[in-house]
Design an enzyme around this catalytic site. Structure first.
Site, PDB file in Angstrom:
ATOM      1  N   ASP A  28      10.038  12.860  -2.229  1.00  0.00           N
ATOM      2  CA  ASP A  28       9.160  13.749  -3.000  1.00  0.00           C
ATOM      3  C   ASP A  28       9.940  14.610  -4.001  1.00  0.00           C
ATOM      4  O   ASP A  28      11.092  14.973  -3.765  1.00  0.00           O
ATOM      5  CB  ASP A  28       8.399  14.659  -2.025  1.00  0.00           C
ATOM      6  CG  ASP A  28       7.219  15.358  -2.696  1.00  0.00           C
ATOM      7  OD1 ASP A  28       6.762  14.879  -3.748  1.00  0.00           O
ATOM      8  OD2 ASP A  28       6.774  16.388  -2.158  1.00  0.00           O
ATOM      9  N   ASN A  76      -2.249   9.020  -3.084  1.00  0.00           N
ATOM     10  CA  ASN A  76      -1.651   9.018  -4.430  1.00  0.00           C
ATOM     11  C   ASN A  76      -2.498   8.277  -5.466  1.00  0.00           C
ATOM     12  O   ASN A  76      -2.275   8.414  -6.667  1.00  0.00           O
ATOM     13  CB  ASN A  76      -0.222   8.458  -4.396  1.00  0.00           C
ATOM     14  CG  ASN A  76       0.787   9.385  -3.750  1.00  0.00           C
ATOM     15  OD1 ASN A  76       1.754   8.950  -3.123  1.00  0.00           O
ATOM     16  ND2 ASN A  76       0.595  10.696  -3.893  1.00  0.00           N
TER      17      ASN A  76
END
Ligand code: IPE
Ligand code: IPE
Ligand code: MG
Length: 247
Positions: A28, A76
């Protein structure tokens, strides 16, 4: 003997006799890394893919057996189409290159997640990388694409229900349930690393993380490297894993 001199002189020593067998990483911070540099978010994803390559190689050199990485979550898809398309494109390029080098590197690749909704080209590359690397004995990389911990558990429950209807009358135990997860046959992650300063699981390995050790760092994924991995492992080696017992 088992002492591996970490590439970070201040971090102490990494004991290669007590390595985590399985490391999992939430890759991330790509977008913020790019934003800081005035670049499009996709530039962060491209550099993030390079970081993944470096980290996978380092795991192999150290002797870590399993590396599971979170590349794209079921959530996502809610991002702008341009960004989703760019991530899928980067994955495609990566897999093309991986097919060329995986024999040399002996990396075994598996995919966790519902890949049936990906483009035909990607699905083909995924099938090809899994097929080619099936017998390789280097580090096993499990790449999570369109993966969500909750949907993995629901899928497992559905598979079990089907087997039960088909005549499996045995009791449902934890060991049995695990056989229906993407991670069947793989030990639970010993260490879960989340860079980028976020302190959450974001639907990653919900079942498998029950007794994992967590390591958080503010470093953004594109800036993560071998030295940061050593640091995480050294910190892991200081932990006392009790599994509910008294020691
Ligand atoms: C991780 O980086 C990659 C994916 C989720 C696909 P992000 O894109 O989430 O980067 P940040 O968190 O916005 O910085
Ligand atoms: C988790 O990161 C998913 C991946 C790294 C693939 P996100 O950026 O999607 O997570 P949140 O939205 O910050 O929880
Ligand atoms: Mg993020």
């Amino acid at each position: 003997m088992g002492l591996f001199k970490s590439s970070d002189k201040t971090a102490g020593r990494l004991d290669t006799d007590r390595l985590p067998r399985h490391i999992a990483i939430i890759m991330d911070g790509n977008g913020r890394w790019a934003k800081k540099r005035g670049l499009p978010r996709t530039a962060g994803h491209a550099v993030g893919a390079e970081t993944f390559r470096k980290v996978a190689t380092h795991c192999k050199e150290l002797g870590v057996e399993y590396l599971t990485v979170y590349a794209f979550s079921t959530e996502n898809w809610k991002r702008p189409k341009d960004e989703v398309d760019a991530i899928m494109g980067i994955l495609e390029t990566y897999l093309h290159e991986a097919i060329e080098t995986m024999e040399r590197d002996r990396v075994k690749m598996k995919f966790f997640g519902d890949v049936s909704v990906l483009s035909p080209a990607l699905r083909e590359l995924i099938a090809e990388t899994e097929r080619i690397s099936d017998t390789f004995d280097g580090v096993q990389v499990n790449m999570c694409v369109n993966y969500g911990g909750r949907s993995e558990i629901i899928r497992a429950a559905e598979c079990w229900a089907r087997d039960r209807e088909a005549g499996d009358t045995g009791e449902l135990t934890e060991e049995k349930f695990e056989r229906y997860l993407y991670s069947a046959g793989i030990p639970d992650p010993d260490l879960i690393i989340r860079p980028s300063g976020e302190y959450r699981l974001s639907n990653f390995l919900m079942w498998q993380s029950a007794y994992s050790e967590f390591y958080f760092t503010d470093v953004l994924w594109p800036d993560f490297n071998e030295r940061e991995l050593d640091r995480a492992i050294i910190e892991y080696q200081r932990r006392d894993r009790r599994y509910g017992m008294i020691r």
